[in-house]
Design an enzyme around this catalytic site. Structure first.
Site, short mmCIF file in Angstrom:
data_model
loop_
_atom_site.label_atom_id
_atom_site.label_comp_id
_atom_site.label_asym_id
_atom_site.label_seq_id
_atom_site.Cartn_x
_atom_site.Cartn_y
_atom_site.Cartn_z
N ALA A 197 0.87 -1.17 0.00
CA ALA A 197 0.00 0.00 0.00
C ALA A 197 0.91 1.23 0.00
CB ALA A 197 -0.89 -0.01 1.23
N GLY A 212 0.77 -4.90 0.91
CA GLY A 212 -0.42 -4.98 0.06
C GLY A 212 -0.15 -5.64 -1.29
N GLU A 237 -0.39 -9.20 -0.61
CA GLU A 237 -1.81 -9.47 -0.33
C GLU A 237 -2.64 -9.45 -1.60
OE1 GLU A 237 -1.51 -6.34 2.66
OE2 GLU A 237 -2.49 -7.69 4.09
N GLU A 290 4.91 -4.96 7.23
CA GLU A 290 4.17 -3.90 7.92
C GLU A 290 4.66 -3.66 9.34
OE1 GLU A 290 2.80 -6.26 6.07
OE2 GLU A 290 1.25 -5.39 4.78
#
Ligand code: CAA
Length: 256
Positions: free
Chosen positions: A64, A107, A110, A130
């Protein structure tokens, strides 16, 4: 017109290429929306039987967008969840293959795990770093990585933020195959074409059953599978597929 992705269709395969190289394909909101919109468009097209999603040689996606998220508050993240639209992506009926080269982090990892198959270049690196940013995975990593590779290995990766290479990811069961980086897109296309040549309703049913295996316990998943299996005997493609086998010829699926 999308600005951060490239899309193309070739035969029955749709391809989405993340194209935000200056940020290693970090998933800002615009990029995320463009991916979901393009995927929905392919999904709605009955001429498309499989989707390939890929990035660059250096990065599938580095997570992200940290810069976009850094100053957001709890309330803003909770009220206006930046990850909400991924539910639409995971609801796609068309199989999606993640063709991963380079970094698939946070992300990005993911996103790959929201796809049905992960094909990795030998350059691929997977991780959920993260913890190093003072957060935990937020796009499904705690659930999907654990389901894919087991709780203990997933815990080590997520608690340390360590990246794992393609070979380790294959051994762990996260990726279906590792291929030389130069062959990644060809291999992904061949795989997608193979999937797209199957009967569409049968592929949809299989994908639903696979999802049931992830979203429920064994008993519920088996119940779902039994029902779905029986229901396919109402298709012409089931009759054709079995007749073709008996007659020792390739099937001619009509997708009904
Ligand atoms: N968000 C925003 N920008 C990012 C980014 C990210 N996730 N990852 C890389 N970038 C940017 C860098 O800031 C840099 O931009 P500038 O040139 O403007 O400085 C550019 O992309 C190139 O990156 P690097 O110079 O860092 O490249 P590198 O080759 O030295 O390192 C890397 C590559 C190891 C992947 C490193 O970029 C990195 O660690 N990125 C962050 C990885 C990460 O922590 N991902 C998790 C994000 S949080 C998340 O995803 C939450 C969730 O679960 C949904």
């Amino acid at each position: 017109m999308p600005e951060l992705i490239l899309t193309e269709a070739e035969g029955r395969v749709g391809r989405i290429t993340l194209n935000r190289p200056e940020a290693l394909n970090a998933l800002n909101l615009q990029l995320a929306h463009e991916i979901v919109d393009a995927a929905l468009e392919f999904d709605a097209d009955p001429e498309i039987g499989a989707i390939v999603i890929t990035g660059s040689a250096k990065a599938f996606a580095a997570g992200a967008d940290i810069k976009e998220m850094a100053d957001r508050s709890y309330a803003s993240m909770y009220l206006d969840g930046p990850f909400a639209r991924w539910d639409e992506f995971t609801a796609l009926r068309t199989p999606v293959i993640a063709a991963v080269a380079g970094f698939a982090l946070g992300g990005g990892c993911e996103l790959a795990m929201m796809c049905d198959v992960i094909l990795a270049a030998d350059s691929a690196k997977f991780g959920q770093p993260e913890i190093n940013l003072g957060v935990i995975p937020g796009m499904g990593g705690t659930q999907r990585l654990t389901a894919a590779i087991g709780k203990y290995k997933a815990a080590e990766l997520m608690l340390t933020g360590r990246m794992m290479g393609a070979e380790e990811a294959e051994r762990a069961g996260l990726v279906s195959r590792v291929v030389p980086a130069d062959d990644l897109l060809d291999e992904a296309s061949t795989l997608a074409e193979t999937i797209a040549s199957k009967s569409l309703p049968v592929v949809y049913a299989l994908k639903d059953a696979l999802k049931a295996s992830q979203n429920s316990g064994l008993a519920e998943g088996l119940r779902f599978e039994k029902q779905a299996f029986a229901s396919l005997f109402s298709l012409n493609d089931q009759k054709e597929g079995m007749a073709a086998f008996v007659e020792k010829r390739p099937p001619n699926f009509t997708h009904d």
